[in-house]
Design an enzyme around this catalytic site. Structure first.
Site, short mmCIF file in Angstrom:
data_model
loop_
_atom_site.label_atom_id
_atom_site.label_comp_id
_atom_site.label_asym_id
_atom_site.label_seq_id
_atom_site.Cartn_x
_atom_site.Cartn_y
_atom_site.Cartn_z
N CYS A 99 -6.47 1.25 2.60
CA CYS A 99 -7.36 2.40 2.51
C CYS A 99 -7.12 3.22 1.25
O CYS A 99 -8.04 3.90 0.78
CB CYS A 99 -7.22 3.25 3.76
SG CYS A 99 -7.89 2.43 5.21
N GLU A 159 0.86 -1.18 0.00
CA GLU A 159 0.00 0.00 0.00
C GLU A 159 0.89 1.23 0.00
O GLU A 159 1.94 1.25 0.65
CB GLU A 159 -0.90 0.03 1.24
CG GLU A 159 -1.66 1.35 1.35
CD GLU A 159 -2.78 1.35 2.37
OE1 GLU A 159 -2.72 0.59 3.33
OE2 GLU A 159 -3.73 2.14 2.17
N ASN A 184 -12.36 -3.09 0.79
CA ASN A 184 -11.28 -3.16 1.77
C ASN A 184 -11.84 -2.86 3.15
O ASN A 184 -12.18 -1.71 3.43
CB ASN A 184 -10.19 -2.13 1.43
CG ASN A 184 -9.12 -2.07 2.50
OD1 ASN A 184 -8.41 -3.05 2.72
ND2 ASN A 184 -9.01 -0.94 3.19
N GLU A 185 -11.95 -3.87 3.95
CA GLU A 185 -12.47 -3.75 5.33
C GLU A 185 -13.56 -2.69 5.44
O GLU A 185 -13.55 -1.85 6.35
CB GLU A 185 -11.34 -3.51 6.34
CG GLU A 185 -10.48 -2.30 6.15
CD GLU A 185 -9.50 -2.09 7.31
OE1 GLU A 185 -9.51 -1.00 7.88
OE2 GLU A 185 -8.72 -3.00 7.63
O1 AHR Z 1 -2.34 -1.40 6.78
C1 AHR Z 1 -2.67 -0.09 7.07
C2 AHR Z 1 -4.16 0.16 7.00
O2 AHR Z 1 -4.81 -0.67 7.91
C3 AHR Z 1 -4.82 -0.18 5.70
O3 AHR Z 1 -4.75 0.85 4.81
C4 AHR Z 1 -6.24 -0.43 6.08
O4 AHR Z 1 -6.86 -1.32 5.23
C5 AHR Z 1 -6.13 -0.89 7.51
O5 AHR Z 1 -6.97 -0.19 8.34
#
Ligand code: AHR
Length: 858
Positions: free
Chosen positions: A458, A261, A588-589
């Protein structure tokens, strides 16, 4: 009332049913349900109970039965004036006010006050707010009325009606608003809330839920720093492993991958090898208030004038460029990402776009300067033109310097427009142009990752719908790529875009796993100009068709023939062969709301219909339990999603006390992709303690490698001094790469993966459960190399003498290799050491991971 107190463990055992452990209990009791102003209204819904309405017992006391999930952390996620109502069918409905601004209230329901449904935030009053909401029921019409006051503008009460808490009538004014709240004096003061008479088992259940949560929290808080006391008299631990050679299970051969990321400057200024910061002059105060188009740039001297223009840019996606007006020798300089690091005798590829009104008379001198202004590499660009022209040349550095800068000078007085000024080391990973930093990429490659998830996290779903990551903005010529605010508070040039990600996966021999937003932004998004905060809005349904098409186009970009529209673009970028995409993550979550479900289902069904060969990975929220986890998995069953992405960042104690987490998973449901996890301690460092907790978890995951298909530690990279999140796996600066202890665990599991799990028994000379839980083991066979790999984790402060009965495995004793990673729990610098081992008799060092690899005799 005489209460028979029994041990807490037995209590937990009986927790699930309604059977009571107390003799002489009442039939019913009162509950008082309320929220408080504590922690700035973030503590959620509380319950107190009483038999006589005089003596009240808060459950907890600060236990939250449900918390508000609305909007970003900090500023939002507050619960004001919760109002609980019991419907005739027994369902509890809770509404609360969100803030002082929005014309929405929150709703959630529960059958037992312990497990709560997904939340919704109906927008009922676009020009007002919703304060003190409350619910009433009209049994004649079987309809609920939610009424509230608004004090935006004139104070006025309103109501809407609903039959299902999903569809609401238009708001109407009312003059008969009378909040039905009770006041109760609790041990820490008077609170306002709702009062209900309930069956005793409801209260009993609530009490036990809180006790179970407290018990789990205690287990989770177990720290190895307290081991001196915990294991003060522990000695002479002996263990024997008995291998059951024919008791095996096929496991995933993709178990260890990476999660990339762009957080902590992982991309620009990090893995992406570009040395010039703000090369396109697109930084802006919208991203960071102290930033502007000239951030990282300086005038070379007092006589050089720099201004930013947008007229006739090189590309509409890259609107800003600099105009330099100076006398001979004047110019501008770029400081890179905290200095430009160069090495003696290495080549650097410079490119820039230039345009000059007096083209014939202006030449540019390009210099690499060390901190003292001494030139350590230079060249000249002649032949500027009156229209934009790209110039490319190579500089060789004569010195190794950490903090050089790039200087562009006019050789004659004049004026020139410049844009996309770029400097790349020629030596990138696998020597790609526009490539990746070789040392950093190699450190990642050394983990042998079997897949790469990108671009987030995120970053993938963004902060608000305007910030959702769109893959199409990240491909094609660099000057045509759109720039974007990064959710982590900096800038994305998208120089490292989808083509480069796919290429990196190919270089690593890893499966690409792109993750696209499920049509909703990050659950912690701010308003960003939309009526509803954060994730609670999504891409409007009428725009979802285009969005879904973009995802189909992504699949075509990766896999389509060169004659397809998007396959052709891939070929034009230099890769006519397909990238062989097999997986795609959707979401994503996210908060699993109705808004999410509607969009996810559309995306999922369309991919399934048009590309049945692609495995979709759904999402089960940010925790290993709770509403999103439950609702996400429910959706997985309903839609038959083949893979589910789980995330959790837990303390080491959680990993010690949840070793059977995946043993409990239903094998007929979706497979798990544990897309983000790490062990977190309060200092948020990667230590032997956290790393061994992760190693223990990976041993348990290998055993469950039939249902857990993939795992990736998160996050991967962090630039020292630019971190938004700790711990990360690999820290770096402009010249150094510093893998953490956690990295070595991932590397050992990545390098020593297998595809068949061999069951075994571990016998200990100590029957203490605390001791037993501190020893982890996993035996796998790698059917490609024919090797057997034994991984042993010792989380005890003492040595463990091992004997192994592996006679059945016919070990080729000449070929036994062992690697040990060990240290004290707080150790941040431990590194694996290769050693020799006698398999019949060896010792596990205190706090260690031992990986033993050997061949079976043919
Ligand atoms: O890994 C860091 C963050 O943790 C990621 O962006 C998110 O998906 C999670 O909350």
């Amino acid at each position: 009332m005489r209460k028979v107190v029994i041990s807490f463990f037995v209590l937990c055992l009986f927790f699930s049913g309604q059977s009571s452990l107390f003799a002489n209990e009442p039939d019913s009791a009162y509950i008082f349900v309320y929220g408080t102003a504590k922690n700035n209204y973030h503590n959620g819904l509380h319950v107190a109970w009483s038999l006589d309405k005089h003596t009240w017992h808060p459950v907890g006391p600060e236990h939250s039965f449900v918390k508000s999930d609305y909007g970003p952390w900090g500023a939002e996620k507050k619960m004001f004036d919760p109002f609980l109502f019991r419907a005739p069918d027994g369902t509890w409905h809770c509404v609360w006010s969100l803030n002082n601004e929005d014309g929405a209230f929150a709703h959630a329901s529960s059958s037992d006050l312990v497990t709560w449904s997904r939340q919704s935030y109906p927008l009922v009053l676009s020009n007002g707010n919703c304060l003190e909401p409350m619910i009433a029921y009209d049994d004649t019409n079987d309809v609920y009325t939610i009424s509230w006051t608004s004090n935006k503008g004139q104070k006025q009460a309103y109501f809407v009606t609903t039959k299902d808490f999903k569809h609401y009538s238009t708001a109407k004014k009312t003059t008969s608003f009378l909040p039905k709240k009770e006041k109760v004096t609790l041990p820490d003061g008077e609170q306002s809330g709702t009062l209900h008479k309930v069956a005793w088992h409801t209260v009993d259940n609530i009490i036990k839920a809180q006790q179970l949560a407290a018990y789990k929290a205690k287990l989770n808080s177990e720290r190895m720093t307290d081991d001196g006391q915990r294991f003060h008299d522990l000695k002479d631990v002996k263990a024997t492993i008995n291998v059951r050679k024919d008791d095996t299970r096929q496991i995933s051969d993709l178990l260890v991958g990476i999660f990339f990321e762009d957080i902590n400057y992982a991309a620009d200024g990090g893995l992406y090898a570009e040395l010039i910061q703000n090369r396109g002059f697109e930084y802006s105060p919208d991203i960071r208030k102290e930033w502007n188009s000239l951030t990282a740039w300086n005038a070379y001297d007092a006589y050089s004038k720099l201004s930013i223009d947008t007229i006739s840019p090189i590309h509409i996606n890259n609107k800003h460029y600099v105009t330099l007006e100076a006398t001979a020798g004047g110019g501008l300089a770029n400081e890179g990402f905290g200095g430009i690091a160069v090495r003696a005798n290495e080549k650097y590829n410079l490119s820039l776009f230039a345009r000059a009104p007096d083209a014939n008379t202006v030449h540019l001198q390009i210099r690499l300067e060390d901190a003292n202004g001494k030139a350590i590499g230079q060249t000249i660009i002649k032949g500027l033109s009156k229209t934009w022209k790209k110039h490319e040349l190579t500089l060789t550095s004569s010195a190794t310097v950490k903090n050089a800068r790039l200087v562009i000078q006019l050789q004659q007085a004049g004026k020139v427009n410049l844009d996309m000024v770029s400097l790349f080391p020629e030596n990138t990973f696998r020597n790609h142009k526009n490539g990746l930093r070789a040392d950093l990429a190699q450190t990642i490659a050394d983990m042998k990752p079997r897949f790469v998830r990108f671009p987030g996290g995120c970053v993938a779903h963004g902060n608000g719908i305007d910030n959702i990551y769109h893959w199409k903005h990240t491909i094609g010529p660099l000057e045509a790529r759109k720039h974007q605010r990064n959710i982590w508070g900096y800038h994305q040039s998208y120089g490292l875009g989808y083509f480069e990600y796919f290429q990196f996966c190919e270089d690593l021999g890893a499966e690409p796993i792109p993750v696209v937003a499920a049509g909703v932004p990050c659950q912690n998004s701010a308003h960003n100009g939309h009526a509803l905060a954060g994730q609670q809005c999504g891409i409007p349904m009428e725009e979802m068709g285009d969005y879904v098409q973009d995802i189909l186009d992504l699949i075509e970009y990766a896999n389509g023939g060169v004659n397809t529209v998007w396959g052709k673009k891939r070929a034009e970028a230099g890769h006519p062969e397909p990238f062989n995409l097999k997986y795609i993550g959707v979401g994503n979550e996210d908060l699993i709301t109705d808004i999410f479900e509607e969009r996810f289902t559309l995306i999922y069904n369309t991919i399934k219909e048009k590309h049945p060969e692609i495995h979709v990975i759904g999402t089960a929220g940010p925790f290993y339990e709770g509403t999103d986890y439950i609702e996400g998995w429910k959706l997985a069953s309903t839609l038959q999603i083949p893979y589910m992405d789980e995330h959790y960042y837990n303390p080491p104690g959680w990993y010690i006390h949840n070793q059977d987490f995946y043993d409990k998973y239903d094998r007929s449901n979706a497979k798990v992709y544990l897309g983000e996890y790490a062990a977190h301690i309060p200092s948020r460092a990667s230590t032997i303690e956290t790393a061994l907790a992760e190693a223990l978890h990976l041993c348990n995951i290998e055993r469950n490698g039939d249902i857990v298909a993939m795992t990736s530690y998160a996050p991967l990279l962090a630039k020292t001094g630019n971190t938004q999140w700790n711990p990360d796996l690999i820290y770096f600066d402009n010249t150094e790469v510093n893998p953490t202890v956690g990295y070595y665990v991932q590397q050992l599991f990545g390098q020593h993966a297998g595809n068949a799990y061999i069951f075994s028994d571990l016998q200990l000379n100590n029957s203490d459960d605390n001791v037993r839980k501190r020893i982890g083991k996993s035996i796998v066979r790698d059917e490609v190399s024919g090797d057997i790999i034994l991984k042993l984790v010792n989380l005890l402060p003492v040595e463990v003498a091992m004997a192994s009965d592996i006679s059945e495995l016919a070990v080729d004793s000449e070929n036994v290799k062992a690697t040990i990673l060990s240290g004290t729990p707080a150790d941040k610098d431990a590194k694996p050491i290769d050693t020799k081992i006698d398999l019949n008799n060896f010792k596990l060092q205190p706090y260690s991971l031992t990986v033993i690899r050997f061949k079976e005799k043919k």
